[in-house]
Scaffold this active site. Structure first.
Site, short mmCIF file in Angstrom:
data_model
loop_
_atom_site.label_atom_id
_atom_site.label_comp_id
_atom_site.label_asym_id
_atom_site.label_seq_id
_atom_site.Cartn_x
_atom_site.Cartn_y
_atom_site.Cartn_z
N TYR A 102 -10.49 -4.40 -15.03
CA TYR A 102 -11.66 -5.02 -14.69
C TYR A 102 -12.82 -5.66 -16.03
O TYR A 102 -12.01 -6.33 -17.31
CB TYR A 102 -12.65 -4.95 -13.82
CG TYR A 102 -13.05 -5.51 -12.10
CD1 TYR A 102 -12.83 -7.04 -12.15
CD2 TYR A 102 -14.52 -5.67 -12.60
CE1 TYR A 102 -13.31 -7.86 -11.43
CE2 TYR A 102 -15.21 -6.47 -12.15
CZ TYR A 102 -14.69 -7.22 -11.64
OH TYR A 102 -15.83 -8.51 -10.46
N LYS A 157 6.17 -8.00 9.38
CA LYS A 157 7.01 -8.61 8.71
C LYS A 157 6.66 -8.27 7.81
O LYS A 157 7.56 -8.44 6.67
CB LYS A 157 6.76 -9.80 9.03
CG LYS A 157 7.88 -11.18 8.31
CD LYS A 157 8.65 -10.79 9.33
CE LYS A 157 9.69 -11.90 8.83
NZ LYS A 157 10.25 -12.69 10.68
N ASN A 351 15.05 -12.14 23.28
CA ASN A 351 14.86 -10.48 22.54
C ASN A 351 13.77 -10.91 23.69
O ASN A 351 13.12 -11.78 23.44
CB ASN A 351 14.31 -10.71 21.21
CG ASN A 351 15.08 -9.71 20.85
OD1 ASN A 351 15.75 -8.70 21.40
ND2 ASN A 351 15.02 -9.67 19.15
#
Length: 446
Positions: A102, A157, A351
Site C-alpha cells: 500500500y 462460475k 437441464n
C-alpha cells in the site's frame, strides 16, 4: 435435522428406524444436549433428492414426542456466507509489507501506470481477472429470477474459473435488464478486467449486448451460454461422428431450441462444415418466410433448413442424423428416434431434465449425450470456459473469433484418444488433467 425429543434415549433408536423405513440412510446421530425435560438430537442422513428429504422429515415429525426444530442440507450449508473470497497474494505482517503493498509503494506503481498504461495487465490483477456478468433474466432453467437469486450461480462460475483455469473471476449481478444500461455499466467497469464473461442473459437481449460490447471494448467478450455450449457440442459431435463413421459435410442436424445456445450452436456447426441444419421451435421447424416469426427466428430460418422441411419436431427428425436439444424437458419422444437416419446421434442437453430420458434414447440411438453428470457423455460448458479465458488472457487477446472457437472444439475432442473413444465416452470429464490446458493452448494459438 435438529430434533427436540422427550427425555427418553430410546427415541434415538426409533428415529433411526423411521428414517430407514422412509428410505433414508443415517450417517450420524448425536445427542447434543440432555436435560430433564428434553433431549436435543442432531441427525445426519442421506436422501435421494430434495423431495425425498421432505418425506423423511415428515416421517420423523410424525413420531410421538419428537419435534423437528431445524432442517438443513449440505448444499445450503456450503453456500452460507458465499462460496468465494478474496485473499492477498503478498504478506501483510509488518510495516515494510504495508509500505510495499500500500502506501507509499503503491503510489510509485500507480504513477508508472499513468505514464505507461499498457503495463496495467502486467502489474495488476487485470491480466488474470474476468467479470462474470448477468442480469438474472435466464438463470439455469429457472428463468427470469433476478440478480440476487442469480448470485449463487455466478459465485459458482467464479469458483470453477479458479479451480479449472486458475482465472480470478468475480460475479457482477446487474439490477437492470435494459440493453443500454447493461452495455454502459460493463463499459464503465471494464478497465479492471481482462475479459467479460456474459452469463444467463436471455435472448434476444444477449445478442445485442454481446455485439455492442465487442465493438466498444478492447478486451474479449464471451457469452458462455452461447459459445461455451457451442464449443462443447461441436467437440462432442466431432467424436460422435468418429464413432458412427460420418462426416460433418454429409449429415443433417436438427437443433431443438432457437434461443441463445441454439443460435450459437448453429453458427459453429456451419463453420465446422455442416450444410443441412433444421431448427425446431415450439411451433415446429423454422422455415424462412413463415409469417409472424420473431426477427431472431426469421434470421435463423433464413440461413438454415435448405430443403424447407416444415411441420413438427417429429417431422424434422425424419431422416436426420443428429438431434441436438437445448430446449425443454420431454419434448422428444424416444420412439421418434427410430425415424432418424441409421446410427442416429442424440444430444439431449436441457437441464436439469433433458428432452428425452437418456436411458430410453439409448435403446434407439448409436450415441447419446446429455447435460447431466449422472449419465455418460456430459456436454457442459464447464469443459470450455475456464480454458477459453485462460487462453485469451495468456494471449492478451482482444476478441474471441470463430477460428479460435473451432480450434478449442477440436482440441477438446482430441483429448479423447482413439483407444479411449467409444459410444459412452465421446468427451472427457471436466477433471481430466489435459482438458483445460488443451483448450487454453488452442485459444491462445500455441
Amino acid at each position: 435435522m435438529r430434533l427436540w425429543t422427550a427425555p427418553d434415549h430410546a427415541v434415538v433408536g426409533e428415529v433411526a428406524t423411521v428414517i430407514a423405513d422412509a428410505g433414508g440412510v443415517v450417517t450420524g446421530i448425536d445427542v447434543a444436549d440432555s436435560r430433564h425435560d428434553r433431549l436435543v438430537v442432531d441427525v445426519t442422513c442421506s436422501a435421494a433428492d430434495a423431495d425425498h428429504a421432505l418425506e423423511i422429515v415428515a416421517a420423523v415429525e410424525a413420531i410421538d414426542g419428537v419435534e423437528v426444530h431445524k432442517v438443513s442440507d449440505r448444499t445450503f450449508l456450503a453456500h452460507l456466507g458465499g462460496k468465494i473470497e478474496i485473499s492477498s497474494k503478498v504478506p501483510l505482517k509488518t510495516r515494510l509489507d504495508l509500505s510495499i503493498a500500500y502506501t507509499p509503494g503503491v503510489g510509485r506503481v500507480s504513477s508508472a501506470l499513468a505514464d505507461k498504461p499498457e503495463d496495467v495487465r502486467r502489474l495488476t490483477i487485470k491480466g488474470n481477472t474476468v467479470a462474470v456478468v448477468t442480469d438474472g433474466s435466464a438463470v439455469l432453467g429457472l428463468g427470469n429470477i433476478g440478480p440476487g437469486a442469480a448470485l449463487p450461480v455466478m459465485e459458482g462460475k467464479a469458483a470453477l474459473f479458479k479451480r479449472f483455469g486458475d482465472v480470478d473471476a468475480w460475479p457482477i449481478c446487474l439490477d437492470t435488464q435494459d440493453v443500454d444500461e447493461i452495455v454502459r455499466t460493463i463499459e464503465l467497469i471494464a478497465p479492471g478486467f481482462g475479459g467479460i464473461n456474459l452469463e444467463d442473459i436471455s435472448a434476444p437481449r444477449c445478442f445485442e449486448v454481446e455485439a455492442r460490447l465487442r465493438q466498444r471494448l478492447d478486451i474479449p467478450v464471451f457469452h458462455d451460454d452461447q459459445h461455451g455450449t457451442a464449443i462443447a457440442v461441436v467437440a462432442g459431435l466431432t467424436n460422435a461422428l468418429r464413432v458412427v463413421g460420418k462426416a460433418f459435410a454429409d449429415i443433417r442436424v436438427v437443433v431443438c431450441g432457437g434461443g441463445a445456445a441454439g443460435t450459437a450452436i448453429v453458427s459453429l456447426l456451419e463453420a465446422a462444415g455442416v450444410q443441412d441444419i433444421i431448427v425446431a421451435e415450439r411451433n415446429g421447424c423454422l422455415v424462412a418466410g413463415t409469417p409472424g416469426l420473431p426477427p431472431a427466428h426469421e434470421a435463423l430460418a433464413a440461413r438454415t433448413n435448405p430443403n424447407k422441411v416444415s411441420g413438427s419436431l417429429h417431422d424434422g427428425l425424419r431422416g436426420a442424423d443428429v438431434f441436438i436439444g437445448v430446449s425443454a424437458a420431454g419434448v422428444l419422444d424416444a420412439e421418434w428416434i427410430r425415424d432418424m437416419a441409421p446410427d442416429p446421434i442424440v444430444f439431449a442437453m436441457a437441464n436439469p431434465d433433458p428432452e428425452v430420458d437418456p436411458v430410453q434414447a439409448a435403446k434407439y440411438a448409436a450415441v447419446v449425450a446429455s447435460g447431466r453428470s449422472d449419465y455418460p457423455n456430459q456436454l457442459n460448458n464447464v469443459l470450455v470456459f475456464p480454458g477459453v479465458f485462460r487462453g485469451l488472457l495468456d494471449a492478451r487477446a482482444t476478441d474471441v473469433t470463430v477460428e479460435r472457437m473451432l480450434r478449442a472444439a477440436d482440441a477438446l475432442a482430441r483429448v479423447v484418444t482413439d483407444e479411449e473413444l467409444n459410444a459412452s465416452y465421446i468427451v472427457p470429464t471436466v477433471f481430466h488433467a489435459d482438458v483445460h490446458h488443451a483448450v487454453a493452448a488452442a485459444i491462445a494459438g500455441s
